[in-house]
Design a protein around this motif. Structure first.
Motif, PDB file in Angstrom:
ATOM      1  N   ARG A 105       0.825  -1.206   0.000  1.00  0.00           N
ATOM      2  CA  ARG A 105       0.000   0.000   0.000  1.00  0.00           C
ATOM      3  C   ARG A 105       0.865   1.265   0.000  1.00  0.00           C
ATOM      4  NH1 ARG A 105      -4.830   0.868   4.352  1.00  0.00           N
ATOM      5  NH2 ARG A 105      -3.117   1.127   5.810  1.00  0.00           N
ATOM      6  N   LEU A 106       2.091   1.141   0.508  1.00  0.00           N
ATOM      7  CA  LEU A 106       3.017   2.273   0.505  1.00  0.00           C
ATOM      8  C   LEU A 106       3.731   2.438  -0.830  1.00  0.00           C
ATOM      9  CD1 LEU A 106       4.500   1.854   4.091  1.00  0.00           C
ATOM     10  CD2 LEU A 106       3.304   3.886   3.237  1.00  0.00           C
ATOM     11  N   GLY A 107       3.352   1.654  -1.823  1.00  0.00           N
ATOM     12  CA  GLY A 107       3.893   1.835  -3.162  1.00  0.00           C
ATOM     13  C   GLY A 107       5.025   0.914  -3.549  1.00  0.00           C
ATOM     14  N   VAL A 108       5.384  -0.038  -2.690  1.00  0.00           N
ATOM     15  CA  VAL A 108       6.431  -1.002  -3.033  1.00  0.00           C
ATOM     16  C   VAL A 108       5.846  -2.046  -3.980  1.00  0.00           C
ATOM     17  CG1 VAL A 108       8.006  -2.758  -2.124  1.00  0.00           C
ATOM     18  CG2 VAL A 108       7.584  -0.653  -0.830  1.00  0.00           C
ATOM     19  N   PRO A 109       6.503  -2.336  -5.115  1.00  0.00           N
ATOM     20  CA  PRO A 109       5.968  -3.340  -6.043  1.00  0.00           C
ATOM     21  C   PRO A 109       5.705  -4.673  -5.359  1.00  0.00           C
ATOM     22  CG  PRO A 109       7.813  -2.184  -7.034  1.00  0.00           C
ATOM     23  CD  PRO A 109       7.759  -1.741  -5.607  1.00  0.00           C
ATOM     24  N   LYS A 110       4.574  -5.283  -5.686  1.00  0.00           N
ATOM     25  CA  LYS A 110       4.160  -6.508  -5.016  1.00  0.00           C
ATOM     26  C   LYS A 110       5.199  -7.614  -5.166  1.00  0.00           C
ATOM     27  CE  LYS A 110       0.288  -9.703  -4.563  1.00  0.00           C
ATOM     28  NZ  LYS A 110      -1.099 -10.012  -4.941  1.00  0.00           N
ATOM     29  N   GLU A 111       5.824  -7.704  -6.353  1.00  0.00           N
ATOM     30  CA  GLU A 111       6.805  -8.758  -6.592  1.00  0.00           C
ATOM     31  C   GLU A 111       7.996  -8.625  -5.642  1.00  0.00           C
ATOM     32  OE1 GLU A 111       4.334  -7.898 -10.055  1.00  0.00           O
ATOM     33  OE2 GLU A 111       5.693  -6.636  -8.877  1.00  0.00           O
ATOM     34  N   TYR A 112       8.415  -7.393  -5.408  1.00  0.00           N
ATOM     35  CA  TYR A 112       9.543  -7.163  -4.511  1.00  0.00           C
ATOM     36  C   TYR A 112       9.121  -7.281  -3.050  1.00  0.00           C
ATOM     37  CZ  TYR A 112      13.030  -4.539  -1.873  1.00  0.00           C
ATOM     38  OH  TYR A 112      13.940  -4.139  -0.929  1.00  0.00           O
ATOM     39  N   ALA A 113       7.951  -6.741  -2.698  1.00  0.00           N
ATOM     40  CA  ALA A 113       7.462  -6.812  -1.322  1.00  0.00           C
ATOM     41  C   ALA A 113       7.284  -8.261  -0.878  1.00  0.00           C
ATOM     42  CB  ALA A 113       6.145  -6.056  -1.187  1.00  0.00           C
ATOM     43  N   SER A 114       6.846  -9.119  -1.789  1.00  0.00           N
ATOM     44  CA  SER A 114       6.619 -10.523  -1.443  1.00  0.00           C
ATOM     45  C   SER A 114       7.927 -11.254  -1.179  1.00  0.00           C
ATOM     46  CB  SER A 114       5.848 -11.236  -2.556  1.00  0.00           C
ATOM     47  OG  SER A 114       6.623 -11.333  -3.725  1.00  0.00           O
ATOM     48  N   PHE A 115       9.052 -10.658  -1.577  1.00  0.00           N
ATOM     49  CA  PHE A 115      10.366 -11.205  -1.235  1.00  0.00           C
ATOM     50  C   PHE A 115      10.914 -10.567   0.040  1.00  0.00           C
ATOM     51  CE2 PHE A 115      14.892 -10.066  -1.299  1.00  0.00           C
ATOM     52  CZ  PHE A 115      15.456 -11.328  -1.109  1.00  0.00           C
ATOM     53  N   ALA A 116      10.895  -9.245   0.097  1.00  0.00           N
ATOM     54  CA  ALA A 116      11.557  -8.525   1.177  1.00  0.00           C
ATOM     55  C   ALA A 116      10.874  -8.728   2.532  1.00  0.00           C
ATOM     56  CB  ALA A 116      11.619  -7.033   0.841  1.00  0.00           C
ATOM     57  N   VAL A 117       9.544  -8.708   2.563  1.00  0.00           N
ATOM     58  CA  VAL A 117       8.839  -8.779   3.848  1.00  0.00           C
ATOM     59  C   VAL A 117       8.976 -10.152   4.514  1.00  0.00           C
ATOM     60  CG1 VAL A 117       6.580  -8.631   4.963  1.00  0.00           C
ATOM     61  CG2 VAL A 117       7.256  -6.908   3.289  1.00  0.00           C
ATOM     62  N   PRO A 118       8.749 -11.281   3.797  1.00  0.00           N
ATOM     63  CA  PRO A 118       8.939 -12.575   4.468  1.00  0.00           C
ATOM     64  C   PRO A 118      10.359 -12.778   4.989  1.00  0.00           C
ATOM     65  CG  PRO A 118       7.665 -12.871   2.468  1.00  0.00           C
ATOM     66  CD  PRO A 118       8.165 -11.462   2.442  1.00  0.00           C
ATOM     67  N   PHE A 119      11.369 -12.341   4.208  1.00  0.00           N
ATOM     68  CA  PHE A 119      12.736 -12.468   4.705  1.00  0.00           C
ATOM     69  C   PHE A 119      12.960 -11.550   5.896  1.00  0.00           C
ATOM     70  CE2 PHE A 119      13.949 -14.805   0.886  1.00  0.00           C
ATOM     71  CZ  PHE A 119      14.858 -15.700   1.418  1.00  0.00           C
ATOM     72  N   GLY A 120      12.386 -10.365   5.851  1.00  0.00           N
ATOM     73  CA  GLY A 120      12.523  -9.453   6.973  1.00  0.00           C
ATOM     74  C   GLY A 120      11.860  -9.990   8.228  1.00  0.00           C
ATOM     75  N   ALA A 121      10.713 -10.661   8.075  1.00  0.00           N
ATOM     76  CA  ALA A 121       9.977 -11.185   9.226  1.00  0.00           C
ATOM     77  C   ALA A 121      10.748 -12.265   9.961  1.00  0.00           C
ATOM     78  CB  ALA A 121       8.625 -11.733   8.780  1.00  0.00           C
ATOM     79  N   THR A 122      11.736 -12.883   9.303  1.00  0.00           N
ATOM     80  CA  THR A 122      12.521 -13.937   9.943  1.00  0.00           C
ATOM     81  C   THR A 122      13.962 -13.524  10.231  1.00  0.00           C
ATOM     82  OG1 THR A 122      12.987 -14.848   7.732  1.00  0.00           O
ATOM     83  CG2 THR A 122      11.173 -15.822   8.954  1.00  0.00           C
ATOM     84  N   VAL A 168      12.585  -0.980   5.161  1.00  0.00           N
ATOM     85  CA  VAL A 168      13.668  -1.290   4.220  1.00  0.00           C
ATOM     86  C   VAL A 168      13.164  -1.450   2.780  1.00  0.00           C
ATOM     87  CG1 VAL A 168      15.399  -3.023   3.602  1.00  0.00           C
ATOM     88  CG2 VAL A 168      15.229  -2.210   5.963  1.00  0.00           C
ATOM     89  N   PRO A 169      12.049  -2.169   2.519  1.00  0.00           N
ATOM     90  CA  PRO A 169      11.557  -2.222   1.139  1.00  0.00           C
ATOM     91  C   PRO A 169      11.220  -0.843   0.569  1.00  0.00           C
ATOM     92  CG  PRO A 169      10.509  -3.926   2.446  1.00  0.00           C
ATOM     93  CD  PRO A 169      11.271  -3.062   3.400  1.00  0.00           C
ATOM     94  N   VAL A 170      10.713   0.056   1.414  1.00  0.00           N
ATOM     95  CA  VAL A 170      10.426   1.417   0.947  1.00  0.00           C
ATOM     96  C   VAL A 170      11.718   2.133   0.583  1.00  0.00           C
ATOM     97  CG1 VAL A 170       9.522   3.680   1.621  1.00  0.00           C
ATOM     98  CG2 VAL A 170       8.265   1.611   2.230  1.00  0.00           C
ATOM     99  N   LEU A 171      12.751   2.005   1.445  1.00  0.00           N
ATOM    100  CA  LEU A 171      14.043   2.644   1.171  1.00  0.00           C
ATOM    101  C   LEU A 171      14.649   2.145  -0.135  1.00  0.00           C
ATOM    102  CD1 LEU A 171      15.883   2.668   4.647  1.00  0.00           C
ATOM    103  CD2 LEU A 171      14.734   4.566   3.507  1.00  0.00           C
ATOM    104  N   VAL A 172      14.681   0.808  -0.269  1.00  0.00           N
ATOM    105  CA  VAL A 172      15.307   0.222  -1.463  1.00  0.00           C
ATOM    106  C   VAL A 172      14.502   0.583  -2.709  1.00  0.00           C
ATOM    107  CG1 VAL A 172      15.936  -1.942  -2.588  1.00  0.00           C
ATOM    108  CG2 VAL A 172      16.355  -1.641  -0.138  1.00  0.00           C
ATOM    109  N   SER A 173      13.186   0.509  -2.636  1.00  0.00           N
ATOM    110  CA  SER A 173      12.349   0.850  -3.793  1.00  0.00           C
ATOM    111  C   SER A 173      12.547   2.302  -4.214  1.00  0.00           C
ATOM    112  CB  SER A 173      10.869   0.601  -3.475  1.00  0.00           C
ATOM    113  OG  SER A 173      10.623  -0.755  -3.222  1.00  0.00           O
ATOM    114  N   ALA A 174      12.643   3.194  -3.234  1.00  0.00           N
ATOM    115  CA  ALA A 174      12.844   4.607  -3.549  1.00  0.00           C
ATOM    116  C   ALA A 174      14.203   4.834  -4.202  1.00  0.00           C
ATOM    117  CB  ALA A 174      12.715   5.454  -2.285  1.00  0.00           C
ATOM    118  N   ARG A 175      15.239   4.169  -3.673  1.00  0.00           N
ATOM    119  CA  ARG A 175      16.588   4.323  -4.245  1.00  0.00           C
ATOM    120  C   ARG A 175      16.673   3.746  -5.648  1.00  0.00           C
ATOM    121  NH1 ARG A 175      19.995   7.836  -2.421  1.00  0.00           N
ATOM    122  NH2 ARG A 175      21.758   6.508  -2.983  1.00  0.00           N
TER     123      ARG A 175
END
Length: 424
Positions: free
Chosen positions: A274-291, A385-392
């Motif tokens: 919802r913050l604008g991070v592409p779904k394909e990337y968010a589906s990678f970054a968030v699960p890895f971040g959660a662990t 972190v996904p927001v930071l990386v996506s913005a960069r």
């Protein structure tokens, strides 16, 4: 009623019921609160093992839709480490300035060695499972992550032959997210039980000897959450930090109550998208971040806890020990595994520093109170972190980011169609 209002109402009712149960020794009320809290956490944990496996398997295969995916993954891990280093530095500085273990009245005799502990040998050898069933039975999240990564890479190597498995995995993941969403809707009720249990069992008696340490944890997490993260958003991502908190707030408040990064993961992924991070990337970054991304549990907490325990046991820490704390925080954070509590990470830190593991017993009673703010900080970092990386990388949807709000989420995200391949 907005979800955050329901959560706050649950917090207030939990404190009231817990106080009544303790003050008037109402046994049945204490038992009821404990049962409600245990049931809610149990429902969250029920989905953890398959959720982690399928989320990471699907997230790795989704990287096929992202050009230069290796660079994107590398920069994600780099920012994981950078933010962890900043968090552990804040924890060490707070501990050095406040001396949380001095004047507490606690002695080494008050400590008790934990039943289980973490070591580097266990951490390294424990990554690889001996069979495929035990990790799911005993909730060995790190081993589940290992199997999911191997399965995901194998699926990428097979190409089209693996498509039926990937289709099934995506469907199972959506099913798990849907079921977990129903559990999440019970969070206000779970809050009553979890907070009520803590108040009824411990009351305010613990706040005396642990006052400085507790304040340090909350101040340290607040500095990272409301100081470091907004600064990174403003300077690195060059976006409005307030919009980030508006969009990420549903996940942060659920993390505070549930004390589980993995249990909050579906909400974290949705707010990140919802913050604008592409779904394909968010589906990678968030699960890895959660662990693996634990600024609260694996950076601030072990840094302060090590100083606290060293002062109780009258052990002097030097520059070498502080550097070791930073190293353990960055490399060993995966041992925390995104579950309620951070005992494994703390024992890993203490064993590396040569501090008595009996010190863990000094902190077990106060841990539920500390774990709420730690987990909220963890989850905020996992969305940051996904927001930071996506913005960069110029792939952040700024229109979506700037229009994000703290309104309750629905489960339409799980069924959202995949976007076109993202170019980085």
């Amino acid at each position: 009623m907005p979800f955050w209002v329901q959560i706050v109402a649950g917090l207030v009712l939990g404190v009231v019921f817990g106080y009544l149960a303790r003050q008037f020794e109402i046994a049945w009320l204490s038992t009821t609160l404990e049962t409600i809290g245990k049931t809610f956490v149990g429902l969250l944990k029920l989905a953890v093992a398959p959720l982690v496996f399928f989320a990471i398997l699907v997230s790795i295969t989704n990287l096929r839709q992202v050009n230069n995916a290796a660079r994107l993954a590398g920069r994600t891990l780099l920012w994981f480490m950078i933010t962890s280093l900043i968090a552990v530095a804040i924890g060490l500085l707070l501990g050095l300035f406040t001396n949380p273990g001095s004047g507490t009245g606690l002695t080494p005799a008050d400590g008790k060695k934990p039943e289980g502990s973490g070591s580097w040998l266990d951490f390294l050898t424990g990554i690889i499972p001996t069979d495929v069933i035990t990790p799911f039975q005993e909730l060995e999240v790190l081993q589940i992550v290992f199997m999911a990564v191997v399965a995901g890479i194998a699926a990428l190597a097979l190409g089209e032959k693996a498509q039926p498995i990937l289709t099934l995995s995506s469907s199972v993941l959506e099913l798990l997210q849907k079921a977990l969403w129903w559990v999440i809707l019970l969070a206000p009720i779970g809050t009553i039980g979890l907070i009520g249990k803590a108040v009824s069992q411990y009351g305010w008696d613990l706040l005396g000897p642990y006052a400085t340490f507790t304040i340090d944890i909350y101040v340290g997490c607040a500095l990272v959450l409301f100081g470091v993260y907004p600064l990174l958003l403003a300077t690195v991502a060059k976006v409005n930090p307030i919009q980030f908190f508006k969009g990420a707030w549903p996940a942060i408040q659920l993390a505070f109550v549930s004390r589980s990064s993995v249990g909050t993961m579906p909400v974290t992924q949705r707010v990140t998208e919802r913050l604008g991070v592409p779904k394909e990337y968010a589906s990678f970054a968030v699960p890895f971040g959660a662990t693996t991304k634990m600024d609260g549990c694996a950076a601030i907490y072990p840094a302060l806890a090590a100083i606290f325990i060293a002062q109780i046991f009258d052990v002097q820490l030097g520059v070498k020990e502080y550097l070791l704390i930073a190293f353990v925080s960055v490399v060993g954070s995966a041992a925390t595994a995104g579950l309620t509590g951070a005992t494994v990470m703390l024992t890993l830190t203490l064993s590396t520093l040569g501090l008595p593991l009996e010190g863990v017993g000094l902190l077990l009673a106060i841990d539920p109170i500390l774990d709420m703010i730690r987990t909220a900080t963890n989850v905020a970092g996992q969305a940051l972190v996904p927001v930071l990386v996506s913005a960069r990388e110029k792939i952040l949807d700024l229109d979506a980011y700037n229009s994000a709000s703290s309104s309750p989420l629905d489960d339409s995200y799980a069924a959202a169609p995949a976007k076109q391949p993202v170019t980085v």
